[in-house]
Motif scaffolding. Structure first.
Motif, mmCIF file in Angstrom:
data_model
loop_
_atom_site.group_PDB
_atom_site.id
_atom_site.type_symbol
_atom_site.label_atom_id
_atom_site.label_comp_id
_atom_site.label_asym_id
_atom_site.label_seq_id
_atom_site.Cartn_x
_atom_site.Cartn_y
_atom_site.Cartn_z
ATOM 1 N N ARG A 72 -38.413 -33.585 33.951
ATOM 2 C CA ARG A 72 -37.950 -33.074 32.651
ATOM 3 C C ARG A 72 -36.465 -33.359 32.448
ATOM 4 N NH1 ARG A 72 -41.363 -28.707 34.012
ATOM 5 N NH2 ARG A 72 -39.579 -27.495 34.764
ATOM 6 N N GLU A 127 -43.302 -32.656 42.907
ATOM 7 C CA GLU A 127 -43.456 -31.838 41.704
ATOM 8 C C GLU A 127 -44.908 -31.421 41.526
ATOM 9 O OE1 GLU A 127 -39.676 -33.151 39.064
ATOM 10 O OE2 GLU A 127 -41.537 -34.175 38.605
ATOM 11 N N GLU A 128 -45.107 -30.215 41.065
ATOM 12 C CA GLU A 128 -46.444 -29.646 40.996
ATOM 13 C C GLU A 128 -47.242 -30.139 39.796
ATOM 14 O OE1 GLU A 128 -46.068 -25.436 41.139
ATOM 15 O OE2 GLU A 128 -45.313 -25.400 43.216
ATOM 16 N N ASP A 129 -46.586 -30.626 38.770
ATOM 17 C CA ASP A 129 -47.311 -31.134 37.603
ATOM 18 C C ASP A 129 -46.673 -32.433 37.148
ATOM 19 O OD1 ASP A 129 -45.005 -30.410 36.064
ATOM 20 O OD2 ASP A 129 -45.770 -28.359 35.979
ATOM 21 N N ALA A 130 -47.207 -32.982 36.062
ATOM 22 C CA ALA A 130 -46.756 -34.299 35.604
ATOM 23 C C ALA A 130 -45.294 -34.300 35.191
ATOM 24 C CB ALA A 130 -47.624 -34.777 34.439
ATOM 25 N N GLU A 131 -44.782 -33.166 34.752
ATOM 26 C CA GLU A 131 -43.380 -33.073 34.343
ATOM 27 C C GLU A 131 -42.738 -31.870 35.008
ATOM 28 O OE1 GLU A 131 -42.278 -33.490 30.309
ATOM 29 O OE2 GLU A 131 -43.463 -35.301 29.967
ATOM 30 N N GLY A 132 -42.351 -32.041 36.271
ATOM 31 C CA GLY A 132 -41.645 -31.003 37.003
ATOM 32 C C GLY A 132 -40.183 -30.973 36.620
#
Length: 376
Positions: free
Chosen positions: A112, A103-108
């Motif tokens: 989510r 995942e590219e960020d903390a909540e991909g």
């Protein structure tokens, strides 16, 4: 962190608690996080969860972060839509950390969807996340805990006595006790000494140990040494400790086993190349000798020991200090440095060179008193 770890139950106890909690008809918790280095225990936990879900009539949807053909859309759908042909669903995600890494960020997308499932109640069922490593302060771990779920931390079993035991008994370590319990479960009447031999011969690989016990149960063979071959990988770090403590019997057996069976990597693979085994063993010896020599010189000057490092390392150093003078540690360090120089110049270093170290370093007349005055 230290207090949390001290209160953590051993892996077999955690598995037993999970089994008892799901033995009845109570609904599954909203979330489960199954993490830790020991795959055998992780598989045992997932098996309990799957059987419990099936017994309750739940649909079991399996996904694997290591699968190159993983359908992320299908996983998200299982987390966001109710099942059509079952009252609820267990969404079982293996190797969850691999999904998070992609995942590219903390909540991909996966995070989510998982968080929405754990925090909501629109979709009936449970989510089980399996991974070797996931921090307890990760958002998913926190969400599992907040939902009243269960977090299992399933480390490897201890296969050697702690260094502070004055009379260590290898038959009492966690690994041997686990072997005895599994042997009873399979109808094998092993005694603690036999279980210790199986552990030493096979290594700290619970799947391999379980297979060895199954083979024993099928054969009915009582001569363990004929039925259980020596296949266990050796820890070069423990071998280094045995060499430094001057135990020639254990050291020589460890050297033979290391070059015959190799060492086990953290990912479960086995390294058997002699040059790689030598590099790790000599590097460990060099590091331990430098630490011990520094501590010995400080002790001879009446200085306090270095407070840095974890408790296990400080205790190991303290035990070594009672064995030799600083000059002896320096000579040993020189010997290791010479072996390392030989490996870098293409000259042969093999098990026979290590055997000579074990014999030269054996403790016959080098033991000294604990520092309470002058060294003898």
């Amino acid at each position: 962190m230290a207090a949390r770890k001290a209160q953590e139950a051993p892996p077999p106890a955690q598995i037993a608690v999970l089994d008892r909690a799901l033995a009845g008809e109570a609904p599954l918790a909203r979330g489960y996080l199954v993490r830790g280095e020991e795959r055998w225990f992780r598989e045992a936990a997932l098996s309990i969860l799957s059987r419990s879900a099936a017994r309750r009539g739940l649909e079991v949807a399996r996904h694997d972060g290591a699968d190159p053909d993983l359908d992320l859309a299908a996983l998200q759908g299982d987390l966001s839509a109710s099942p059509m042909f079952a009252p609820a669903r267990l969404v079982l995600v293996r190797n969850a950390a691999l999904l998070l890494d992609k995942e590219e960020d903390a909540e991909g997308p996966f995070t989510r969807a998982a968080l929405a499932f754990l925090r909501g109640h629109a979709v009936p069922g449970a989510l089980a996340l399996e991974t070797e490593s996931l921090r307890v302060d990760h958002a998913l771990a926190k969400a599992v805990a907040a939902a009243g779920g269960t977090i299992l931390t399933l480390r490897r079993l201890y296969d050697s006595p702690p260094p502070w035991e004055r009379d260590p008994d290898p038959r009492r370590v966690e690994l041997v006790q686990w072997i005895l319990a599994r042997a009873r479960h399979k109808g094998l009447g092993l005694d603690p000494g036999e279980a210790a031999y199986v552990a030493a011969a096979t290594g700290n690989d619970l799947s391999a140990l379980d297979a060895a016990l199954d083979a024993l149960a099928r054969s009915g063979e009582r001569d363990l040494r004929r039925r259980v071959g020596w296949t266990g990988a050796v820890s070069p770090f423990q071998l280094a400790e045995d060499l430094l403590r001057g135990d020639p019997g254990t050291s020589l057996a460890g050297i033979e086993a290391l070059f015959r069976s190799g060492m086990r990597e953290r990912d479960g693979s086995r390294e058997v190349k002699p040059e790689a085994l030598l590099a790790v063993l000599l590097g460990s010896l060099r590091s331990k000798l430098r630490q011990t020599l520094a501590a010995a010189r400080a002790a001879e000057q009446g200085l306090p020991p270095d407070p840095t490092g974890n408790q296990r390392r400080r205790e190991d150093i303290a035990q070594r200090l009672s064995l030799r003078r600083a000059e002896s540690w320096r000579e040993m360090l020189d010997e290791v440095a010479e072996l390392e120089r030989r490996t870098r110049t293409g000259r042969t270093v093999d098990a026979s060179d290590l055997a000579l170290l074990a014999l030269r370093w054996r403790l016959s007349q080098v033991r000294i008193a604990a520092p309470s005055g002058k060294n003898p």
